[in-house]
Structure formats: structure tokens, C-alpha cells
Design a protein around this motif. Structure first.
Motif, short mmCIF file in Angstrom:
data_model
loop_
_atom_site.label_atom_id
_atom_site.label_comp_id
_atom_site.label_asym_id
_atom_site.label_seq_id
_atom_site.Cartn_x
_atom_site.Cartn_y
_atom_site.Cartn_z
N VAL A 1 46.84 29.97 33.72
CA VAL A 1 46.27 29.42 34.96
C VAL A 1 46.03 30.53 35.99
O VAL A 1 45.00 30.56 36.67
CB VAL A 1 47.21 28.33 35.53
CG1 VAL A 1 46.73 27.89 36.91
CG2 VAL A 1 47.27 27.15 34.58
N ILE A 2 46.98 31.45 36.09
CA ILE A 2 46.83 32.55 37.07
C ILE A 2 45.63 33.41 36.72
O ILE A 2 44.85 33.82 37.59
CB ILE A 2 48.13 33.38 37.12
CG1 ILE A 2 49.25 32.57 37.75
CG2 ILE A 2 47.91 34.67 37.90
CD1 ILE A 2 50.61 33.22 37.65
N CYS A 3 45.44 33.73 35.43
CA CYS A 3 44.29 34.55 35.02
C CYS A 3 42.97 33.85 35.34
O CYS A 3 42.01 34.50 35.79
CB CYS A 3 44.38 34.86 33.53
SG CYS A 3 45.70 36.00 33.08
N LEU A 4 42.90 32.56 35.11
CA LEU A 4 41.66 31.83 35.38
C LEU A 4 41.39 31.74 36.89
O LEU A 4 40.24 31.85 37.33
CB LEU A 4 41.73 30.43 34.78
CG LEU A 4 41.80 30.36 33.25
CD1 LEU A 4 41.91 28.93 32.77
CD2 LEU A 4 40.58 31.04 32.62
N ILE A 5 42.45 31.57 37.68
CA ILE A 5 42.26 31.47 39.13
C ILE A 5 41.85 32.81 39.72
O ILE A 5 40.97 32.89 40.58
CB ILE A 5 43.54 30.94 39.80
CG1 ILE A 5 43.78 29.49 39.38
CG2 ILE A 5 43.43 31.05 41.33
CD1 ILE A 5 45.06 28.90 39.94
N THR A 6 42.48 33.88 39.26
CA THR A 6 42.17 35.20 39.81
C THR A 6 40.86 35.77 39.29
O THR A 6 40.48 36.88 39.66
CB THR A 6 43.31 36.19 39.48
OG1 THR A 6 43.53 36.22 38.06
CG2 THR A 6 44.59 35.81 40.20
N SER A 7 40.17 35.02 38.44
CA SER A 7 38.87 35.51 37.95
C SER A 7 37.83 35.58 39.06
O SER A 7 36.80 36.24 38.92
CB SER A 7 38.37 34.62 36.82
OG SER A 7 38.13 33.30 37.27
N VAL A 8 38.08 34.89 40.18
CA VAL A 8 37.13 34.93 41.29
C VAL A 8 37.26 36.22 42.09
O VAL A 8 36.40 36.52 42.93
CB VAL A 8 37.33 33.72 42.22
CG1 VAL A 8 37.09 32.43 41.46
CG2 VAL A 8 38.74 33.71 42.82
N ILE A 9 38.32 36.98 41.86
CA ILE A 9 38.53 38.24 42.57
C ILE A 9 37.86 39.35 41.78
O ILE A 9 38.08 39.50 40.58
CB ILE A 9 40.03 38.53 42.76
CG1 ILE A 9 40.72 37.35 43.48
CG2 ILE A 9 40.23 39.81 43.55
CD1 ILE A 9 42.22 37.51 43.62
N ARG A 10 37.06 40.18 42.48
CA ARG A 10 36.31 41.24 41.80
C ARG A 10 37.06 42.57 41.78
O ARG A 10 36.78 43.41 40.94
CB ARG A 10 34.96 41.42 42.50
CG ARG A 10 34.05 40.21 42.38
CD ARG A 10 33.82 39.89 40.92
NE ARG A 10 32.93 38.76 40.72
CZ ARG A 10 31.63 38.85 40.62
NH1 ARG A 10 31.05 40.03 40.73
NH2 ARG A 10 30.89 37.78 40.44
N ASN A 11 37.99 42.77 42.68
CA ASN A 11 38.71 44.05 42.74
C ASN A 11 39.78 44.07 41.65
O ASN A 11 40.71 43.25 41.67
CB ASN A 11 39.35 44.21 44.12
CG ASN A 11 39.89 45.62 44.34
OD1 ASN A 11 40.29 46.29 43.40
ND2 ASN A 11 39.90 46.06 45.57
N PRO A 12 39.71 44.98 40.67
CA PRO A 12 40.71 45.01 39.58
C PRO A 12 42.14 45.22 40.09
O PRO A 12 43.08 44.62 39.56
CB PRO A 12 40.24 46.17 38.69
CG PRO A 12 38.79 46.34 39.00
CD PRO A 12 38.65 45.99 40.45
#
Length: 436
Positions: free
Chosen positions: A115-126
Motif C-alpha cells: 500500500v505504501i509503494c502504491l501511495i508514494t507512486s504520486v511522488i516524483r522525487n526518488p
């Protein structure tokens, strides 16, 4: 939680862990977790090899395409979570639930990471993705194993009091997380407002830059105030630092503050703006950006001059496009006395008028300015619409003048010097007889 309670909790946890190591079901569950991890890794790799992301996401919006990539990369985690949930279900029906608690924890941890990986997919900064993902997963892991409150109490037990401000590791961690989230949201809001301001045709470029900077600064101050209030820090407690901050600004940061104030003045009075062609000292070029501390002047040869804002306020600045981009170009030349000056002026005016970059609505002018020993001096003036075209247009006009003078037989004077030798003998011709 004081030191004694912390030690008791650690001893109790150590005894629980030691007891678990003596149970064969503990090692059985660990083996199932390792086997499930290996199967999930191989299954995820096999599925990813069969999916062509380039063709699947073609034509999709960028956020959806990025979400698809993250989802495919997280297939191993999804398979691991599913396997552990199914294995737990089978063991619950086969034996006591206490013999499969590690599988529950593994499934929950895998689901939380997915869930965390899918939610943070909106963030572009690695970097931001890694920080947010790891922090959120640690909180989720502590909550799953039931130690979140204990760890929070332990972090809140150590504190440093500065005046009316109480700082603890828990407060610092909360403040850091909230500041990261607040600055991220602030950046999104600032970019949205900047886009709307830039698209507005009623605002000049300088006013647009001024509004964008004021909005960014205001949102950042608001984000810091909200984050500090959310963690329970009273802003009035920071009053003790205002005196030191004032002294630091007055002595160590006076140039930075001067450049910041000068930048606001430049944006407000619109003396310079992005796109203007300026000359500041020995630096000439077009303003490409106006920042808080400096402006960027792009020269025509690829260089960029970073000039502090204070220099533009205190020094002489030539703005070639302040009120009008039309620029007067002057070409000085001379001819010998054999030429007809009226014909020379006529040729010069026709040559300038026929140049492509010269303005057609403003007629060129040619004047006879001086009679000299070498010949007559003329001054040709014409207008161009862009100051950056001055040198190129001047060169084209001079080349066309040269061709016109050659065609009409008009010569350009050049200095002639005579050398006289005094007090010496002139060379005489001598005859040398050939040897017989």
C-alpha cells in the motif's frame, strides 16, 4: 516511561524472544516465510518478464503510466502477501492460531509495504519516496507488532528544555515528517498557482515573478507554522531566538538580505524584467531569470552572468528594452573627395532601407559630418526592432555599402605616409662587371 520501566520492558521482551527460540513452530514459520519470499521473487520476475510496459502504458497519462510501473515492480510483494495470507488460513484450520502468528505479521507487513509503494507512486522525487516509504513502513511495523506506543513513550521520555520549548526525539521526528509533507504539498500548490499566474496575459513579466515569489514565501511560512503547531510547539516560545536571529541577519546575512530586498524593489518598480536586453558593467545579455538573490543574464555565446540584485539597484544599468525595443544603429564611414557626397548619402540610405532586419516604418538617415585630411566622414543611422540584432544588421549594412561603393567607383580613403631621409646619402646605382 522512566529508565527502570524501560529496562523492565527490554528484559521482558528478551525473555519472550528467548522462549520463542525454543519452540519448533517458530523455526517452522520462519521457514515458511523464507520459502514464500523465494516463491514470490521468482513469480514476480516471471510475470514482469511477460509484461511489455512500453506498449501497455503507451498513450496513458504520465501519472497513470508511473503508477503502472510501480504496481508491476511491486508484484513480488503482492504475491508474498497473498501466499502468507493463504498459508495462515490453512494453518488456522489445521492447528492452533498461536502457531502461525509470524505468518500474520508477515502478511500484514507485506500488505503495508504494498500500500505504501502504491501511495508514494504520486511522488516524483526518488529521495522523498525512499524517506516517506521507509518512515511509514517503520510506523506500520511497530503498530503491527504492538510496540508503537512503547517506542513513542521511550522517545518522548528524553527531552531538552530551552526556555519554554521542550524538545524530544519524538517531537523532532514528528516535526520532520510533517515538514516534509507540508513542503511537498506547498510545492504542488505553488506550481499550480505559478501556472495560473504565468498564463495570465494581464500581468507583466515582472509582476508575475513578484507574485510567484510572494506566494511561495507565504506558503512556506504557513507550512512551517502549521507543522510546528501540529506537534505542540508554541510559536511564542521561539521569541528567545529572535534577538540572535536579528544579530545574525544584521552582521552575517546583510548581503543576502540586501539582495533579497533589492530583488523585491526591482520586481515592484519594473525597471528590469525577464526578456530585457541589459548592459551591466562589462556584462551584456538578455535576462533569463530573476531569483531571490540574483538575476541571470544570458549572453549570446552560451555564458550566463549571475549578477546580485543589489548591483542593479546601486550601479548604472543600460536597459535596451525598457520602454521600446526599437534600437537606433549608427554606422560611421568615410569616402575620398572624388565622390559626390549626395550620391554617397543616397546609396547609404537605400542600402540601409533594403536590409531585411531594418525597420521599414522608420526611414534611415545619412549625414555628412566632417571634412578631414583623408576624406569626407558620414554617419548613417537606421532602426532595428530587436537590440540583439544590432551587430548582425550593422555588418550586413556595411557589406552592402562596400558592394555599392565598388559598383559606383567610390573609394574609401586610407592613410598615405611619405618617408623622408635627412642627413644621409641616397642610394646610387652601381655597375658590377662580370669576371672574365
Amino acid at each position: 516511561m522512566d529508565l527502570n520501566e524501560t529496562l523492565d520492558w527490554l528484559l521482558s521482551a528478551a525473555r519472550s524472544v528467548g522462549a520463542e527460540f525454543t519452540s519448533p513452530w517458530f523455526f517452522f514459520q520462519v521457514g515458511l516465510l523464507l520459502a514464500g519470499g523465494g516463491i514470490a521473487y521468482l513469480a514476480g520476475a516471471a510475470i514482469r518478464a511477460r509484461i511489455d510496459l512500453t506498449s501497455r502504458g503507451k498513450g496513458w497519462p504520465a501519472p497513470l503510466r508511473h503508477f503502472l510501473f510501480v504496481a508491476v515492480d511491486s508484484l513480488s510483494t503482492a504475491v508474498f502477501t497473498l501466499l502468507m495470507a493463504l498459508t495462515r488460513l490453512v494453518m488456522v484450520h489445521s492447528t492452533w492460531p498461536s502457531r502461525s502468528y509470524l505468518l500474520v505479521m508477515g502478511a500484514k507487513l507485506g500488505a503495508a509495504w504494498l500500500v505504501i509503494c502504491l501511495i508514494t507512486s504520486v511522488i516524483r522525487n526518488p529521495f522523498m519516496v525512499r524517506v516517506v516509504s521507509i518512515s511509514a513502513w517503520l510506523v506500520a511495523a511497530l503498530s503491527i507488532i504492538g510496540q508503537l506506543d512503547s517506542v513513542g513513550d521511550a522517545l518522548d521520555s528524553v527531552s531538552i528544555v530551552l526556555g519554554g520549548l521542550r524538545l524530544t526525539p519524538l517531537v523532532v521526528i514528528k516535526l520532520g515528517v510533517l515538514l516534509i509533507v507540508a513542503f511537498w504539498l506547498t510545492n504542488i500548490a505553488s506550481n499550480f498557482v505559478e501556472t495560473r499566474i504565468t498564463r495570465s496575459g494581464d500581468l507583466t513579466p515582472s509582476i508575475q515573478v513578484l507574485l510567484i515569489k510572494m506566494v511561495r514565501l507565504g506558503l512556506m511560512i504557513f507550512a512551517v507554522a502549521v507543522a510546528m503547531s501540529a506537534v505542540g510547539i508554541n510559536l511564542s516560545a521561539l521569541a528567545i531566538f529572535s534577538g540572535a536571529a536579528g544579530v545574525g541577519i544584521g552582521f552575517g546575512l546583510q548581503k543576502i538580505v540586501a539582495n533579497f530586498i533589492s530583488g523585491i524593489i526591482l520586481l515592484a518598480d519594473k525597471s528590469v524584467k525577464p526578456g530585457d536586453l541589459v548592459t551591466i558593467g562589462d556584462s551584456s545579455g538578455r535576462i533569463s531569470a530573476m531569483n531571490t538573490r540574483y538575476i541571470s543574464v544570458a549572453a549570446g555565446d552560451g555564458r550566463e552572468f549571475l549578477i546580485p540584485n543589489e548591483d542593479l539597484v546601486t550601479q548604472k544599468v543600460t536597459n535596451w528594452t525598457y520602454t521600446d525595443k526599437n534600437t537606433l544603429v549608427k554606422v560611421n564611414f568615410g569616402t575620398n573627395y572624388d565622390a559626390d557626397p549626395r550620391l554617397v548619402c543616397k546609396l547609404a540610405i537605400e542600402t540601409a532601407a533594403a536590409t531585411q532586419l531594418a525597420l521599414k516604418n522608420k526611414q534611415p538617415n545619412c549625414l555628412l559630418t566632417e571634412f578631414t585630411e583623408a576624406g569626407m566622414k558620414f554617419s548613417l543611422t537606421f532602426w532595428v526592432s530587436d537590440p540583439s540584432d544590432m551587430d548582425r544588421t550593422k555588418s550586413e549594412v556595411m557589406l552592402s555599402l562596400w558592394d555599392a561603393f565598388k559598383r559606383e567607383g567610390i573609394r574609401v580613403p586610407y592613410p598615405v605616409r611619405e618617408l623622408r631621409v635627412r642627413g644621409g646619402a641616397l642610394p646610387v646605382e652601381t655597375t658590377v662587371e662580370a669576371p672574365s
